[in-house]
Every structure is written in structure tokens, then in C-alpha cells.
Design an enzyme around this catalytic site. Structure first.
Site, PDB file in Angstrom:
ATOM      1  N   ARG A 269      -5.055  -7.575   6.094  1.00 44.09           N
ATOM      2  CA  ARG A 269      -4.275  -6.435   6.592  1.00 44.09           C
ATOM      3  C   ARG A 269      -5.210  -5.309   7.001  1.00 44.09           C
ATOM      4  O   ARG A 269      -6.143  -4.981   6.280  1.00 44.09           O
ATOM      5  CB  ARG A 269      -3.321  -5.925   5.507  1.00 44.09           C
ATOM      6  CG  ARG A 269      -2.638  -4.636   5.892  1.00 44.09           C
ATOM      7  CD  ARG A 269      -1.653  -4.190   4.859  1.00 44.09           C
ATOM      8  NE  ARG A 269      -2.226  -3.699   3.639  1.00 44.09           N
ATOM      9  CZ  ARG A 269      -2.711  -2.463   3.461  1.00 44.09           C
ATOM     10  NH1 ARG A 269      -2.733  -1.600   4.468  1.00 44.09           N
ATOM     11  NH2 ARG A 269      -3.182  -2.089   2.286  1.00 44.09           N
TER      12      ARG A 269
ATOM     13  N   LEU B 128       8.604   2.226  -0.392  1.00 42.49           N
ATOM     14  CA  LEU B 128       8.879   2.585   0.998  1.00 42.49           C
ATOM     15  C   LEU B 128       9.785   1.562   1.660  1.00 42.49           C
ATOM     16  O   LEU B 128      10.671   1.926   2.436  1.00 42.49           O
ATOM     17  CB  LEU B 128       7.561   2.714   1.764  1.00 42.49           C
ATOM     18  CG  LEU B 128       6.835   4.014   1.422  1.00 42.49           C
ATOM     19  CD1 LEU B 128       5.476   4.062   2.086  1.00 42.49           C
ATOM     20  CD2 LEU B 128       7.667   5.221   1.837  1.00 42.49           C
TER      21      LEU B 128
ATOM     22  N   GLY C 259      14.077  -2.791  -5.573  1.00 42.85           N
ATOM     23  CA  GLY C 259      12.873  -2.056  -5.186  1.00 42.85           C
ATOM     24  C   GLY C 259      13.221  -0.785  -4.448  1.00 42.85           C
ATOM     25  O   GLY C 259      14.135  -0.761  -3.610  1.00 42.85           O
TER      26      GLY C 259
ATOM     27  N   SER D  14      -9.758   6.055  -0.743  1.00 42.49           N
ATOM     28  CA  SER D  14      -9.142   5.656   0.524  1.00 42.49           C
ATOM     29  C   SER D  14     -10.144   5.280   1.615  1.00 42.49           C
ATOM     30  O   SER D  14     -11.206   5.886   1.753  1.00 42.49           O
ATOM     31  CB  SER D  14      -8.291   6.817   1.028  1.00 42.49           C
ATOM     32  OG  SER D  14      -7.939   6.600   2.363  1.00 42.49           O
TER      33      SER D  14
ATOM     34  N   ARG E 145     -11.538  -4.335   6.314  1.00 42.95           N
ATOM     35  CA  ARG E 145     -11.823  -4.376   4.879  1.00 42.95           C
ATOM     36  C   ARG E 145     -12.493  -5.667   4.425  1.00 42.95           C
ATOM     37  O   ARG E 145     -13.386  -5.633   3.578  1.00 42.95           O
ATOM     38  CB  ARG E 145     -10.505  -4.227   4.119  1.00 42.95           C
ATOM     39  CG  ARG E 145      -9.942  -2.869   4.336  1.00 42.95           C
ATOM     40  CD  ARG E 145      -8.598  -2.698   3.705  1.00 42.95           C
ATOM     41  NE  ARG E 145      -8.200  -1.314   3.931  1.00 42.95           N
ATOM     42  CZ  ARG E 145      -7.054  -0.787   3.573  1.00 42.95           C
ATOM     43  NH1 ARG E 145      -6.165  -1.543   2.955  1.00 42.95           N
ATOM     44  NH2 ARG E 145      -6.777   0.468   3.824  1.00 42.95           N
TER      45      ARG E 145
ATOM     46  N   LEU F  33       2.055   0.694   5.048  1.00 49.42           N
ATOM     47  CA  LEU F  33       3.131   1.695   5.090  1.00 49.42           C
ATOM     48  C   LEU F  33       3.940   1.501   6.365  1.00 49.42           C
ATOM     49  O   LEU F  33       5.170   1.592   6.365  1.00 49.42           O
ATOM     50  CB  LEU F  33       2.531   3.107   5.029  1.00 49.42           C
ATOM     51  CG  LEU F  33       1.655   3.415   3.806  1.00 49.42           C
ATOM     52  CD1 LEU F  33       1.249   4.890   3.793  1.00 49.42           C
ATOM     53  CD2 LEU F  33       2.370   3.079   2.502  1.00 49.42           C
TER      54      LEU F  33
HETATM   55  C1  LIG Z   1      -4.014   2.988  -4.327  1.00 53.43           C
HETATM   56  C2  LIG Z   1      -3.361   2.451  -3.089  1.00 53.43           C
HETATM   57  C3  LIG Z   1      -3.432   3.155  -1.900  1.00 53.43           C
HETATM   58  C4  LIG Z   1      -2.843   2.667  -0.747  1.00 53.43           C
HETATM   59  N1  LIG Z   1      -2.936   3.381   0.407  1.00 53.43           N
HETATM   60  C5  LIG Z   1      -2.350   2.905   1.530  1.00 53.43           C
HETATM   61  C6  LIG Z   1      -2.421   3.639   2.756  1.00 53.43           C
HETATM   62  O1  LIG Z   1      -3.009   4.710   2.823  1.00 53.43           O
HETATM   63  N2  LIG Z   1      -1.818   3.120   3.841  1.00 53.43           N
HETATM   64  C7  LIG Z   1      -1.142   1.930   3.812  1.00 53.43           C
HETATM   65  O2  LIG Z   1      -0.595   1.528   4.824  1.00 53.43           O
HETATM   66  N3  LIG Z   1      -1.038   1.240   2.653  1.00 53.43           N
HETATM   67  C8  LIG Z   1      -1.624   1.686   1.524  1.00 53.43           C
HETATM   68  N4  LIG Z   1      -1.527   0.962   0.365  1.00 53.43           N
HETATM   69  C9  LIG Z   1      -0.629  -0.212   0.310  1.00 53.43           C
HETATM   70  C10 LIG Z   1       0.819   0.267   0.185  1.00 53.43           C
HETATM   71  O3  LIG Z   1       0.874   1.386  -0.666  1.00 53.43           O
HETATM   72  C11 LIG Z   1       1.750  -0.798  -0.372  1.00 53.43           C
HETATM   73  O4  LIG Z   1       1.543  -2.015   0.269  1.00 53.43           O
HETATM   74  C12 LIG Z   1       3.201  -0.387  -0.153  1.00 53.43           C
HETATM   75  O5  LIG Z   1       3.424   0.915  -0.630  1.00 53.43           O
HETATM   76  C13 LIG Z   1       4.156  -1.361  -0.809  1.00 53.43           C
HETATM   77  O6  LIG Z   1       5.459  -0.857  -0.655  1.00 53.43           O
HETATM   78  P1  LIG Z   1       6.719  -1.704  -1.087  1.00 53.43           P
HETATM   79  O7  LIG Z   1       7.915  -0.850  -0.826  1.00 53.43           O
HETATM   80  O8  LIG Z   1       6.677  -3.042  -0.467  1.00 53.43           O
HETATM   81  O9  LIG Z   1       6.533  -1.924  -2.669  1.00 53.43           O
HETATM   82  P2  LIG Z   1       6.308  -0.890  -3.887  1.00 53.43           P
HETATM   83  O10 LIG Z   1       6.083   0.490  -3.444  1.00 53.43           O
HETATM   84  O11 LIG Z   1       5.307  -1.542  -4.761  1.00 53.43           O
HETATM   85  O12 LIG Z   1       7.686  -0.885  -4.617  1.00 53.43           O
HETATM   86  C14 LIG Z   1       8.146  -1.969  -5.383  1.00 53.43           C
HETATM   87  C15 LIG Z   1       9.498  -1.608  -5.955  1.00 53.43           C
HETATM   88  O13 LIG Z   1      10.077  -2.774  -6.500  1.00 53.43           O
HETATM   89  C16 LIG Z   1      10.544  -2.507  -7.808  1.00 53.43           C
HETATM   90  N5  LIG Z   1      10.485  -3.768  -8.547  1.00 53.43           N
HETATM   91  C17 LIG Z   1       9.491  -4.687  -8.561  1.00 53.43           C
HETATM   92  N6  LIG Z   1       9.838  -5.742  -9.309  1.00 53.43           N
HETATM   93  C18 LIG Z   1      11.075  -5.483  -9.776  1.00 53.43           C
HETATM   94  C19 LIG Z   1      11.975  -6.204 -10.600  1.00 53.43           C
HETATM   95  N7  LIG Z   1      11.681  -7.408 -11.071  1.00 53.43           N
HETATM   96  N8  LIG Z   1      13.153  -5.628 -10.898  1.00 53.43           N
HETATM   97  C20 LIG Z   1      13.487  -4.401 -10.414  1.00 53.43           C
HETATM   98  N9  LIG Z   1      12.682  -3.685  -9.614  1.00 53.43           N
HETATM   99  C21 LIG Z   1      11.489  -4.229  -9.294  1.00 53.43           C
HETATM  100  C22 LIG Z   1       9.656  -1.414  -8.349  1.00 53.43           C
HETATM  101  O14 LIG Z   1      10.314  -0.735  -9.370  1.00 53.43           O
HETATM  102  C23 LIG Z   1       9.467  -0.573  -7.081  1.00 53.43           C
HETATM  103  O15 LIG Z   1      10.558   0.293  -6.941  1.00 53.43           O
HETATM  104  C24 LIG Z   1      -2.142   1.437  -0.788  1.00 53.43           C
HETATM  105  C25 LIG Z   1      -2.075   0.722  -1.981  1.00 53.43           C
HETATM  106  C26 LIG Z   1      -2.701   1.196  -3.111  1.00 53.43           C
HETATM  107  C27 LIG Z   1      -2.692   0.360  -4.341  1.00 53.43           C
END
Ligand SMILES: Cc1cc2nc3c(=O)[nH]c(=O)nc-3n(C[C@H](O)[C@H](O)[C@H](O)COP(=O)(O)OP(=O)(O)OC[C@H]3O[C@@H](n4cnc5c(N)ncnc54)[C@H](O)[C@@H]3O)c2cc1C
Length: 645
Positions: free
Chosen positions: A443, A51, A48, A292, A338, A449
Site C-alpha cells: 500500500r 473511518l 466497526g 509518519s 515503504r 484513509l
Molecule cells: C500509527 C498509524 C498511522 C497511520 N497513518 C496513516 C496515514 O497517515 N494515512 C493513511 O492513509 N493510513 C494511515 N494508517 C493506516 C490507517 O490508519 C488504517 O488502515 C485505517 O485507519 C483503518 O481503518 P478501518 O476503519 O478499516 O479500521 P479501524 O480504524 O481499525 O477500525 C476498526 C473498528 O472495528 C471495530 N472492531 C474490530 N473488531 C471488532 C469485533 N470483533 N467486534 C466489534 N467491533 C470490532 C473496532 O472497535 C473499530 O471500531 C496508519 C496506521 C497506523 C497504525
């Protein structure tokens, strides 16, 4: 029907005791370190590049470890985090409006409806202040006030303004920061980047995570990658509902494969339904779009007072409008959390007062704000969101109110981890949305983030070394180890099975039907009868899937149907566990609303005597998971009926 059995209770043994504000400092001090010369001999796999994973991989490489990073997108910076819009919380108190680490801690525990661990949440609030400094140092262009100071705005569930933002593109700007840090380490040779690779299995040797099996999505090649520790940062599983605000590719496969290998899965039924999304418009849709939560700083939510009033909103006079959030929750108004805002929208629509062609919509109206602040000010704050809304709906939200409705957005459940972010499989760490950690049953906005970056920049880099310091004594294993060979063979066999069924239904048609079952029975409101029905339906549909799915093409190259088929197969198993979890939790809390358990005025009715625990599920392979309970203790924020009135 015996759906599960109960096993021994579990506990998080890693968080030190003592005053909550000293625990993280003590854990950091007591954790073992790895000497710099030894770090480069150790390899860490990070699955992954969002962030959580991007920040973790960059930081671990900066510390001197050898990192192998994986994502399924064509570039690490296309991870779903790029879509995050509204902002990131931090207890900086720049506004001098009464914020503090303790208040962020308090708001988060309360916002999560008292279903998270105090130690974790306090650490998150402490670390939040460092995140902003880190990101500013990287050059992330947070919004600033005229004088140059960082600007903040409000998000739900808080009465202070602690949300830092970059217009409606905060995730994008933060991810570019993490991505640049990652790229620097790739350039230095410390990170080996593997984009367009999907993890399809975890390799566990002698009870420890030692590697993964991946498929190159372009060539179809399957390889086994070994390491000293594995970190999953693979995001959330909201797409089990088919329609959600998540990117289409988001899936549960990495977490689910780990679960099948022994990692407990915690609180799978806790799903966040976001109140402000563009309503579903028809069967053709493959995803939903978020508007948002930041919009609720200035937008006012309302429906007509009269049922079935389909007049143009501009023709409905003030005294015939019901600003129901302001009416029911005068203290927090439009900025209630929410779960509360979503249920309130559902209730007014159920009463027949919803708006738009389907009746499943409420207004989010900016007329007052535009009159008060001027169109330019609104454009500066939310311009890209307004543009997105207009492109999708064909309506100009500067002129007519937006129409919004709740949609699946985020999953609080995930792989169970201890305070060190280590799962129940030693050597397997899980960060970001993929773990269950800090948000309890709901949440707060702008906290995902914060958690992803807290985990990746600050927590994991302090806790993973404690594990790696001992890793020398476990001995090296390579891809010829029988467990690694078996894991790879299982991947190959599963792919062949999916390709060989050659049935008459597409993967998408199964996924859509699964999503409908989940939305209907395990969505905004759940009941015993509905959940039991859902479990039956999911099992039937899953059997059909394995007999009738049609996956065209082969496994030798790019095949998106094959990719989706594997993910949907895992969603089926997850969906069943979500329903079992929702059924066993006979209370309402946060995003988990059981129709049978509500207060006289329709709010969630918790049952702290019976359910103040984390439900950690063990996979058994028999169709009957084992429930392990982790009791939650509240020493600082005492559970009360949540009130935002
Ligand atoms: C439209 C939207 C707006 C949002 N706005 C906000 C906000 O303003 N503030 C806030 O705090 N949160 C917000 N959120 C929530 C937040 O964006 C997410 O919870 C957060 O970005 C998740 O980050 P992460 O790094 O955990 O996962 P992700 O960003 O989902 O990254 C997952 C990673 O894992 C990789 N991956 C997954 N499965 C596999 C696999 N089997 N093999 C290889 N790679 C894999 C993907 O390629 C990716 O690189 C929002 C969510 C959405 C949907």
C-alpha cells in the site's frame, strides 16, 4: 507436507467491462435501488466505527436504512483510525504538478507491485476527489497555505504532492468528521450504537449473512443480533506479529469468524512493514510507535559509511555518511515506497552499518531542513510527531537525528470481496483495512484513509442497495433460527473452554512468542525453509495454548484476559494461513519478499506468468485450506519491473 489443495478459479463478476473510466458510473447506474419508504424496513449491521465503518454507518443511516453499529472501544471515536498521522491522498491536482485520476490509478497499481485489480483502483482514484470535498464540508481542519488554499505534501511512491493532511493527526480529524456524522444519525434514532461489544461469530442462514453474535464486554452478556445484511469494517490484523504500530486492541476475530463461516481470505501474507518506526528497545515493549512517512518529505535517511561506526552522529562528517536511499534511488530518493525503504534499511543494518544500541536503526535527519526552512516551519508541520519521539526516546530530534527502523504497520490482505465489496458469503460486505481490495502487495502511504473513506462514504452506499433490493425474497429470520442458536452456542462453548483450561501461561506470553515466530520467518524476508519451520512452530504453540493458557476470572463481566485469549486463538489460525500463503507464492512482490526470488541488485523479483492472481483461501476445517485463484488482468498499467531509480 500437504499444506493446501487447489480449488476452482474464481472471478470478480461485478465490475462492468468497457473503458476503465466508465465502469464505476455504469455499475452505479445498473445497480438496483431501494425505494425510500422501504429502506427504513431494512436493518444493516456494521461492525466497526473507524473511518470505514463510521462513514458507512452514517451514510447508510442518512440514506434511510436502520443501522446497528458495533465497536469494542468505549466510544466509536476511539477506533484505531484515530491514530493515523500523515495524510490522505486525492487526485485533486491543486498544485498543478501533473496529477490526475489516471496518475493516482497508475501510481497505486504500480505501487502495489501489479497485484491489485485495475477496476477497483481506478474507482478509488475517481472517488478520492469527492472525499476531500466531503470532509471539508464536514469541517475537517485540513492544513491550509497562507492564502487559505488546502495544502498538500508528498508521500512515498509518487512524484506529485497529493497528500492532504492535518498536521500529524489526519486520522483523528477525519474520524471526528465521520463520528459527528454518525452521532447525528444516532441522535436521530437511525443508528443504534453498541460500543464495548465484540462480535464473536457470524450467523449464516441458507448461505447468507443474517446476523452476528456479540458479547457485551462490560456485563459479559451474549446476544444474537439479526439483520438483512452485515458489513465488517473491523480493521487490519498486523497485531498477529504482537509488536506493531497498530493499537493494542486491533485483531482479526471478526474477519476470521467470517472466514470460518465461508468467506474467502485473500492474500493473507501481504503485510506492510513501515520503514520509519521507533526501534524496538527491549522485551518489555507491548507496541511500537510510528513516525509518519510524511517526515521523509524533509528528513534525510542515512547511516555511517563505515561498519560499526558508533560516533555521535554530529561528529560524522558528510563524506562519511551514506544517504543510501538518495544514492540508490535518485529519482524518488527518501520518498521511495515503504517496501523498498524498509528492505533498504534492513540491508544496511545487515551489513553492520545500523545505528543505536541494538544496531537495528538508521538515522532520519532534519538538520538540513531546519537550516533551510527554520525550526518554526518544521515545528508547524511535524511538531506533534517530534514531541512524541522525544517523549518516548528522551532525545530531542531538533538537535539529534531520529533513529528509526521498520515495523509491522498494515495488512494488505483481508477478506476477499468483489467489486461491490461483497464477500464470498452473500449479504456479507467487507470494507476498509479488513478487506483485501485495492492495494495489491504494497500500500502506498496515505492511501488507507482514502480507501476506508471511499468504501464507507461512496462505494458501499451505492453497492449494498443492489443486494438489499432483493432481500425481501429471502424471508425474515430471527434469533430463534437453528443456525443462529448454534452460532451462539458455539460462542458460549468457546468461552467456557478458554476459561476452563486454567493452565500456567498467560495469553500475552503466547501472543509474544507467536509474534516472534512470525517476525522471524514471515516478516521482512521469507524463505521456504523458514516458512516451513514457522508452520511447525505455530502448530506446536497453538496446541500448547489450548492446553496451558491461563485466563483468570470469569465470563460474567469485564475480563480483558478473556477478550485477548479469543483474539490470540484466532491469530494462531491466521498465522498458519499467512505462512502457507507466503510459502505457496514463490515470487517476491511488494511487501512479500522471498529470499529465493530477487533481482541481481536485491529488488523483488515477480513472476507474472505464474503468480499474477489474487490468492483467495477457503476454510475447510481440516487444516488444509483450499486455494482459489482470481486472475488479474492488466489492460492499462502494464506490469514491468518496478523501478524508483
Ligand atoms: C500509527 C498509524 C498511522 C497511520 N497513518 C496513516 C496515514 O497517515 N494515512 C493513511 O492513509 N493510513 C494511515 N494508517 C493506516 C490507517 O490508519 C488504517 O488502515 C485505517 O485507519 C483503518 O481503518 P478501518 O476503519 O478499516 O479500521 P479501524 O480504524 O481499525 O477500525 C476498526 C473498528 O472495528 C471495530 N472492531 C474490530 N473488531 C471488532 C469485533 N470483533 N467486534 C466489534 N467491533 C470490532 C473496532 O472497535 C473499530 O471500531 C496508519 C496506521 C497506523 C497504525
Amino acid at each position: 507436507m500437504d499444506l493446501y489443495t487447489e480449488g476452482d478459479p474464481i472471478a470478480d463478476t461485478k465490475a462492468p467491462d468497457g473503458p476503465v473510466e466508465t465502469r464505476w458510473e455504469r455499475r452505479r447506474f445498473e445497480a438496483k435501488l431501494v425505494n425510500p419508504a422501504n429502506r427504513r424496513k431494512l436493518t444493516v449491521i456494521v461492525v466497526g466505527t473507524g473511518l470505514a465503518g463510521g462513514s458507512a454507518a452514517a451514510t447508510l443511516a442518512e440514506q434511510g436504512y436502520h443501522v446497528k453499529s458495533y465497536c469494542y472501544q468505549d466510544s466509536p471515536r476511539r477506533a484505531h483510525s484515530i491514530a493515523a498521522q500523515g495524510g490522505i491522498n486525492a487526485a485533486k491536482n491543486y498544485r498543478n504538478d501533473g496529477d490526475s485520476v489516471h496518475r493516482l490509478f497508475y501510481d497505486t497499481v504500480k505501487g502495489g507491485d501489479f497485484r491489485s485489480r485495475e477496476s477497483n483502483v481506478h474507482r478509488l482514484a475517481e472517488v478520492s476527489v469527492n472525499i476531500i470535498d466531503q470532509c471539508v464540508a464536514q469541517g475537517v481542519p485540513f492544513a491550509r497555505e497562507y492564502g487559505g488554499l488546502l495544502d498538500t505534501r508528498s508521500f512515498g511512491g509518487a512524484q506529485v504532492q497529493r497528500t492532504f493532511y492535518a498536521r500529524g493527526q489526519t486520522g483523528q480529524q477525519l474520524l471526528l468528521g465521520a463520528y459527528q456524522a454518525l452521532e447525528r444519525q444516532i441522535g436521530l434514532g437511525n443508528v443504534e450504537m453498541n460500543s464495548r461489544h465484540e462480535m464473536l461469530e457470524l450467523v449464516v442462514v441458507d448461505g447468507r449473512a443474517r446476523g452476528i453474535v456479540v458479547r457485551d464486554l462490560v456485563t459479559g452478556e451474549i446476544t444474537t443480533e439479526m439483520a438483512d445484511a452485515v458489513v465488517l469494517a473491523s480493521g487490519g490484523y498486523g497485531n498477529v506479529f504482537y509488536l506493531s504500530t497498530n493499537a493494542k486492541g486491533c485483531n482479526v476475530t471478526a474477519s476470521w469468524r467470517a472466514h470460518r463461516k465461508g468467506a474467502y481470505f485473500a492474500n493473507p501474507c501481504y503485510t506492510q512493514i513501515h520503514p520509519t518506526c521507533i526501534p524496538v528497545s527491549g522485551d518489555h515493549q507491548s507496541k511500537l510507535t510510528l513516525m509518519s512517512e510524511s517526515l521523509r518529505n524533509d528528513g534525510r535517511v542515512w547511516v555511517p559509511k563505515a561498519k560499526g561506526d558508533d560516533r555521535n552522529p554530529k561528529d560524522i562528517p558528510e563524506d562519511e555518511r551514506d544517504y543510501y536511499l538518495e544514492r540508490i534511488y535518485p529519482s524518488f530518493g527518501n520518498l521511495v515506497p515503504r517496501d523498498i525503504a524498509s528492505r533498504a534499511a534492513k540491508n544496511v543494518c545487515d551489513e553492520g552499518r545500523g545505528v543505536g544500541p541494538t544496531g537495528l536503526g538508521v538515522y532520519l535527519d532534519f538538520a538540513d531542513a531546519i537550516q533551510r526552512l527554520g525550526r518554526k516551519a518544521i515545528e508547524a508541520k511535524y511538531g506533534n510527531l517530534f514531541e512524541m519521539y522525544e517523549r518516548i526516546t528522551g532525545e530531542d530530534p531538533y538537535e539529534v537525528p531520529m533513529r528509526i527502523y521498520p515495523a509491522v504497520h498494515y495488512t494488505m490482505g483481508g477478506v476477499w470481496v468483489d467489486y461491490d465489496l461483497q464477500s464470498s458469503i452473500p449479504g456479507l460486505f467487507v470494507i476498509g483495512e479488513a478487506n483485501f481490495s485495492d492495494h495489491g502487495a504494497n500500500r502506498l502511504g496515505a492511501s488507507a484513509l482514502m480507501q476506508g473513506l471511499a468504501d464507507g462514504y461512496f462505494v458501499l452506499p451505492n453497492t449494498l442497495p443492489n443486494y438489499l433490493a432483493n432481500v425481501g425474497s429471502f424471508g425474515k429470520v430471527d434469533a430463534s433460527h437453528p443456525e443462529a442458536v448454534a452460532a451462539r452456542a458455539a460462542v458460549e462453548e468457546r468461552i467456557q473452554k478458554l476459561l476452563s483450561i486454567n493452565g500456567d501461561r498467560t495469553v500475552d506470553s503466547f501472543h509474544r512468542e507467536l509474534g516472534q515466530i512470525m517476525w522471524e520467518h514471515c516478516g521482512m524476508e521469507r524463505s521456504e525453509a523458514g516458512l516451513r519451520k514457522a508452520i511447525e512452530e505455530i502448530r506446536d504453540l497453538r496446541d500448547q495454548f489450548w492446553q496451558r493458557v491461563r485466563v483468570p476470572g470469569d465470563g460474567e463481566g469485564l475480563n480483558q484476559s478473556l477478550e485477548k485469549a479469543g483474539r490470540v486463538a484466532d491469530f494462531f489460525e491466521l498465522a498458519e494461513l499467512m505462512c502457507i500463503d507466503a510459502l505457496h507464492r514463490e515470487e517476491s512482490c511488494g511487501g512479500h519478499f522471498r529470499a529465493e526470488h530477487q533481482t541481481p541488485d536485491g529488488e523483488a523479483q515477480r513472476d507474472d506468468d505464474r503468480f499474477a492472481y489474487v490468492a483467495a483461501w477457503e476454510y475447510t476445517g481440516t487444516g488444509q485450506p483450499v486455494l482459489h485463484k482470481e486472475d488479474l488482468q492488466f489492460e492499462y498499467v502494464h506490469p514491468t519491473q518496478r523501478s524508483y531509480k
